[in-house]
Enzyme design. Structure first.
Site, short mmCIF file in Angstrom:
data_model
loop_
_atom_site.label_atom_id
_atom_site.label_comp_id
_atom_site.label_asym_id
_atom_site.label_seq_id
_atom_site.Cartn_x
_atom_site.Cartn_y
_atom_site.Cartn_z
N LEU A 93 0.89 -1.17 0.00
CA LEU A 93 0.00 0.00 0.00
C LEU A 93 0.92 1.21 0.00
CD1 LEU A 93 -3.14 0.51 2.23
CD2 LEU A 93 -1.45 2.33 1.98
N VAL A 95 1.36 5.62 -1.19
CA VAL A 95 0.86 6.89 -1.72
C VAL A 95 2.08 7.63 -2.28
CG1 VAL A 95 -0.20 9.10 -1.07
CG2 VAL A 95 -1.07 6.97 -0.08
N GLY A 101 0.00 12.70 3.62
CA GLY A 101 -0.52 13.55 4.70
C GLY A 101 -1.85 14.24 4.43
N GLY A 103 -4.72 12.27 3.82
CA GLY A 103 -5.79 11.30 4.06
C GLY A 103 -5.91 10.19 3.02
N GLY A 105 -3.70 7.67 2.21
CA GLY A 105 -3.29 6.35 2.71
C GLY A 105 -4.43 5.71 3.49
N ASP A 131 1.83 -6.45 5.43
CA ASP A 131 3.29 -6.53 5.50
C ASP A 131 3.80 -5.10 5.48
OD1 ASP A 131 3.23 -9.30 5.39
OD2 ASP A 131 3.19 -9.30 3.20
N TYR A 141 -0.07 1.40 10.44
CA TYR A 141 -1.06 0.34 10.62
C TYR A 141 -1.52 0.24 12.08
CZ TYR A 141 -0.27 -1.13 5.82
OH TYR A 141 -0.19 -1.16 4.45
C1 LIG Z 1 2.24 5.08 5.04
C2 LIG Z 1 1.49 5.90 3.98
C3 LIG Z 1 0.70 4.95 3.09
C4 LIG Z 1 0.54 6.86 4.68
O1 LIG Z 1 -0.20 7.55 3.69
P1 LIG Z 1 -0.70 9.06 3.89
O2 LIG Z 1 -1.61 9.37 2.77
O3 LIG Z 1 0.48 9.96 4.08
O4 LIG Z 1 -1.47 8.95 5.26
P2 LIG Z 1 -2.86 9.68 5.62
O5 LIG Z 1 -2.72 11.14 5.35
O6 LIG Z 1 -3.99 8.98 4.95
O7 LIG Z 1 -2.96 9.41 7.17
C5 LIG Z 1 -4.11 8.77 7.73
C6 LIG Z 1 -3.92 8.69 9.23
O8 LIG Z 1 -2.77 7.89 9.50
C7 LIG Z 1 -1.84 8.62 10.28
N1 LIG Z 1 -0.50 8.29 9.80
C8 LIG Z 1 -0.02 8.45 8.55
N2 LIG Z 1 1.25 7.99 8.49
C9 LIG Z 1 1.57 7.57 9.74
C10 LIG Z 1 2.73 7.01 10.32
N3 LIG Z 1 3.80 6.77 9.61
N4 LIG Z 1 2.68 6.68 11.64
C11 LIG Z 1 1.57 6.89 12.39
N5 LIG Z 1 0.43 7.42 11.88
C12 LIG Z 1 0.43 7.76 10.58
C13 LIG Z 1 -2.16 10.09 10.03
O9 LIG Z 1 -1.77 10.90 11.10
C14 LIG Z 1 -3.66 10.06 9.87
O10 LIG Z 1 -4.27 10.04 11.14
P3 LIG Z 1 -5.73 10.70 11.42
O11 LIG Z 1 -6.68 9.99 10.47
O12 LIG Z 1 -6.01 10.40 12.84
O13 LIG Z 1 -5.59 12.13 11.07
C15 LIG Z 1 2.46 6.76 3.12
O14 LIG Z 1 3.26 7.54 3.98
C16 LIG Z 1 3.36 5.97 2.20
O15 LIG Z 1 3.00 5.64 1.07
N6 LIG Z 1 4.58 5.63 2.67
C17 LIG Z 1 5.53 4.88 1.87
C18 LIG Z 1 5.06 3.47 1.62
C19 LIG Z 1 4.71 2.69 2.87
O16 LIG Z 1 5.40 2.77 3.88
N7 LIG Z 1 3.60 1.90 2.76
C20 LIG Z 1 3.04 1.13 3.87
C21 LIG Z 1 3.59 -0.22 4.02
S1 LIG Z 1 3.62 -1.30 2.65
#
Ligand SMILES: CC(C)(COP(=O)(O)OP(=O)(O)OC[C@H]1O[C@@H](n2cnc3c(N)ncnc32)[C@H](O)[C@@H]1OP(=O)(O)O)[C@@H](O)C(=O)NCCC(=O)NCCS
Length: 168
Positions: A93, A95, A101, A103, A105, A131, A141
């Site tokens: 998964l 973004v 940041g 919303g 993800g 994973d 997660y």
């Molecule tokens: C992890 C990832 C998917 C998060 O996506 P994002 O669009 O930035 O996250 P969002 O803006 O949707 O955040 C949703 C919620 O999760 C929380 N959140 C996001 N990243 C977080 C982190 N690393 N640790 C803790 N909380 C987190 C946010 O604070 C938010 O909380 P809220 O709903 O209470 O306001 C993104 O940073 C990414 O693609 N990272 C690289 C790939 C990765 O690590 N993928 C996951 C594992 S395979």
């Protein structure tokens, strides 16, 4: 950018994947090189998050899985059979970093969890497993209630009953 301008569609090879950059190389590689073949062969289904101009903003890939009784934490083992337990895996998964940041993800995750509810209704699964690629992904997660397995530090799970409670 308004998160409502984005939508999630099944994998479509007409959507350009070449510039996708989540900042995690294996996740960038997967969408560029492997997602199409795995999607078509049924090895892992990929869903794309696109903006109103059809730019790729994110994706996730799901497949079926089994978990072993012994890998569950003690308190989760109660009233479960000792043979392998059915699950849906969110293997990837991501973004694009341009869109972190806002919303998206969370939106991808909820979409995947709704797919798990369909599987639960139609076939039966006990849990969703993920994973996580690194410590930050683990935290993401855990923010949604996922718990680490007993023996696998980068895999986490969320029982379908908790998902049903949150989303149905
Ligand atoms: C992890 C990832 C998917 C998060 O996506 P994002 O669009 O930035 O996250 P969002 O803006 O949707 O955040 C949703 C919620 O999760 C929380 N959140 C996001 N990243 C977080 C982190 N690393 N640790 C803790 N909380 C987190 C946010 O604070 C938010 O909380 P809220 O709903 O209470 O306001 C993104 O940073 C990414 O693609 N990272 C690289 C790939 C990765 O690590 N993928 C996951 C594992 S395979």
């Amino acid at each position: 950018m308004n998160p409502l301008d984005f939508r999630i569609i099944p994998f479509d090879s007409n959507i350009d994947r070449d510039t996708f950059d989540s900042s995690i190389e294996p996740l960038n590689d997967y969408i560029k090189k492997y997602a199409k073949n795995n999607h078509l062969k049924g090895i892992g289904k990929t869903f794309l998050l696109i903006d109103s101009s059809k730019n790729l903003a994110g994706y996730y890939t799901v497949s079926m899985a089994e978990i072993l009784y012994d890998t569950l934490p003690e308190e989760s083992r109660k009233k479960l059979p000792r043979y392998p337990i059915p699950a849906m895996r969110i293997g990837r998964l991501a973004v694009d970093k341009k869109y972190h940041g806002i919303g998206l993800g969370g939106r991808l995750l909820v979409d995947a969890l709704n797919r798990a509810i369909h599987l639960f209704d139609e076939i039966g699964i006990y849990t969703v497993i993920v994973d996580a690629k690194n410590e930050s992904a683990i935290k993401f997660y855990e923010h949604y209630g996922f718990t680490k397995f007993y023996d696998r530090s980068n895999s986490l799970f969320l029982p379908i009953q908790a998902i049903l409670k949150a989303l149905k």
